[in-house]
Motif scaffolding. Structure first.
Motif, PDB file in Angstrom:
ATOM      1  N   ARG A   1      43.454  29.760   4.715  1.00 31.89           N
ATOM      2  CA  ARG A   1      44.325  30.474   3.837  1.00 31.89           C
ATOM      3  C   ARG A   1      45.605  30.421   4.932  1.00 31.89           C
ATOM      4  NH1 ARG A   1      43.682  34.868   0.884  1.00 31.89           N
ATOM      5  NH2 ARG A   1      40.964  34.252   1.817  1.00 31.89           N
ATOM      6  N   ASN A   2      45.185  31.326   5.954  1.00 32.83           N
ATOM      7  CA  ASN A   2      46.390  31.600   7.230  1.00 32.83           C
ATOM      8  C   ASN A   2      45.303  31.993   8.273  1.00 32.83           C
ATOM      9  OD1 ASN A   2      44.591  35.017   6.366  1.00 32.83           O
ATOM     10  ND2 ASN A   2      46.217  35.039   4.947  1.00 32.83           N
ATOM     11  N   GLN A   3      46.130  32.774   8.992  1.00 34.06           N
ATOM     12  CA  GLN A   3      45.117  32.770  10.108  1.00 34.06           C
ATOM     13  C   GLN A   3      46.585  33.953  11.398  1.00 34.06           C
ATOM     14  OE1 GLN A   3      45.101  28.259  11.875  1.00 34.06           O
ATOM     15  NE2 GLN A   3      45.174  29.654  13.787  1.00 34.06           N
TER      16      GLN A   3
ATOM     17  N   ASN B   1      42.075  33.813   7.119  1.00 33.35           N
ATOM     18  CA  ASN B   1      41.510  33.905   5.510  1.00 33.35           C
ATOM     19  C   ASN B   1      41.612  35.255   5.128  1.00 33.35           C
ATOM     20  OD1 ASN B   1      41.002  31.187   5.014  1.00 33.35           O
ATOM     21  ND2 ASN B   1      39.406  31.349   6.290  1.00 33.35           N
TER      22      ASN B   1
ATOM     23  N   ALA C   1      53.601  35.964   7.796  1.00 33.05           N
ATOM     24  CA  ALA C   1      52.205  35.596   8.240  1.00 33.05           C
ATOM     25  C   ALA C   1      50.985  35.027   7.052  1.00 33.05           C
ATOM     26  CB  ALA C   1      51.201  36.966   8.777  1.00 33.05           C
ATOM     27  N   LYS C   2      51.653  35.842   5.333  1.00 31.66           N
ATOM     28  CA  LYS C   2      51.335  35.011   4.600  1.00 31.66           C
ATOM     29  C   LYS C   2      50.442  36.523   4.320  1.00 31.66           C
ATOM     30  CE  LYS C   2      53.791  30.654   2.905  1.00 31.66           C
ATOM     31  NZ  LYS C   2      53.644  30.462   4.782  1.00 31.66           N
ATOM     32  N   ILE C   3      49.915  37.667   4.211  1.00 29.11           N
ATOM     33  CA  ILE C   3      49.656  38.413   4.279  1.00 29.11           C
ATOM     34  C   ILE C   3      49.495  39.633   3.410  1.00 29.11           C
ATOM     35  CG2 ILE C   3      47.325  40.355   5.244  1.00 29.11           C
ATOM     36  CD1 ILE C   3      47.414  37.392   7.875  1.00 29.11           C
TER      37      ILE C   3
END
Ligand SMILES: Nc1nc2c(ncn2[C@@H]2O[C@H](COP(=O)(O)OP(=O)(O)OP(=O)(O)O)[C@@H](O)[C@H]2O)c(=O)[nH]1
Ligand SMILES: [Zn+2]
Length: 303
Positions: free
Chosen positions: A70-72, A80, A110-112
């Protein structure tokens, strides 16, 4: 190649010197390596990856497949990630909205999801407290979760953090001395981290072993290595910066010009909201600083 009879799924919980410790769905911790053919495809397994492994009982296993991420993150190298706890000292080191906004920007890219945790609030005088009450209210208004606890480590704040950690993969970030280890010790006294220890584990300086692990804390997992520095260069076009400021992104639909960068354009809804006080002044100032910095940034030569 013979297919092993013990294929299992799980999550990488720790990486150390080429070994990956995988917690399988059935609750077994298996030490694995990545297969040669797998590594040649240039996929480096990361802590947090969901993987398929060959997990024999008698010797170490192999990672057969890494599921899509999903992300890193690069620092720490974890995949994730659900959220980042942004430990932000109100004092010592001196508080800066600029640093906070840079950290939030990095997480937006980062989409977190960020959780802002204000630390060292016990150092504030009664006169200084309202500034941070306002800050917490302003950032909640933007859409961020903020834990502001004037007592520092009250049961209420720790419980709120515990609940946020449950069932999620979290990283903790914040300046050196922001109180990351101290905060983690309050949520997970068993860890017994020496204050200052987290940074020692950051692989800065003399540490040569790069161990990263996810620790079980409060019913969730938290990376033992803190998050990236907000002084990393942002790989971003200045014109898209406004999309990563949540309240700007919402306001921008009302700007007269599509592609408005909210600097000099007439009919800019963002500037109007700054003037009316609906958008926090410091957010706009930090936006302008970042905008200029990105415009002046040398092109980033990527491979
Ligand atoms: N008064 C007060 N001191 C705190 C608080 N949190 C942390 N400290 C102190 O601040 C110092 C730094 O805290 P740490 O928890 O080591 O900070 P850190 O973010 O882990 O720092 P690094 O490991 O260097 O990245 C220590 O001396 C702590 O005792 C707090 O809420 N109030
Ligand atoms: Zn605008």
């Amino acid at each position: 190649m013979k297919g092993g009879g013990d294929v299992a799924e799980g999550q990488i919980r720790q990486s150390l010197s080429g070994f990956y410790d995988v917690m399988t769905t059935s609750g077994r911790l298996v030490r694995t390596r990545a297969r040669g053919n797998f590594r040649s495809r240039k996929i480096t397994p990361l802590v947090g990856d969901q993987v398929v492994i060959d997990a024999p009982n008698d010797h170490e296993g192999y990672i057969l497949e890494v599921k899509p991420r999903r992300n890193q993150l690069v620092r720490p190298p974890v995949a994730n990630v659900d959220q980042a706890i942004v430990a932000t000292a109100v004092r010592e080191p001196v508080f800066s909205t600029n640093l906070l906004d840079r950290q939030l920007l990095a997480l937006e890219i980062a989409k977190i999801e960020p959780v802002v945790y204000l630390t060292k609030t016990d150092l504030l005088t009664a006169e200084e407290q309202p500034e941070f009450v306002q800050l917490a209210a302003d950032y909640r208004q933007i859409g961020y979760q903020v834990i502001y606890d004037p007592v520092a480590f009250s049961q209420t704040a720790i419980t709120a953090l515990d609940e946020l950690l449950e069932d999620k993969v979290s990283v903790i970030m914040g300046q050196t001395g922001a109180g990351k280890s101290t905060l983690l010790n309050h949520v997970a006294p068993d860890l017994d981290l020496a204050t200052g220890e987290i940074s020692a584990a950051l692989n800065r300086g003399k540490h040569t072993t790069r161990r990263v692990s996810l620790l079980e804390v409060a019913g969730g997992l938290i990376a033992d290595t803190p998050g990236f520095s907000s002084y990393d260069a942002f790989d971003l076009d200045a014109r898209s910066l406004g999309q990563y400021f949540r309240e700007f992104r919402r306001a921008a639909v009302n700007c007269r010009f599509r592609g408005c960068v909210h600097v000099n354009e007439p009919g800019c809804a963002v500037k109007a909201m700054v003037e009316s006080g609906e958008i926090r002044q410091s957010r706009y100032e930090n936006y302008l600083l970042l905008y200029q910095a990105l415009k002046n940034q040398k092109p980033n030569y990527r491979k």
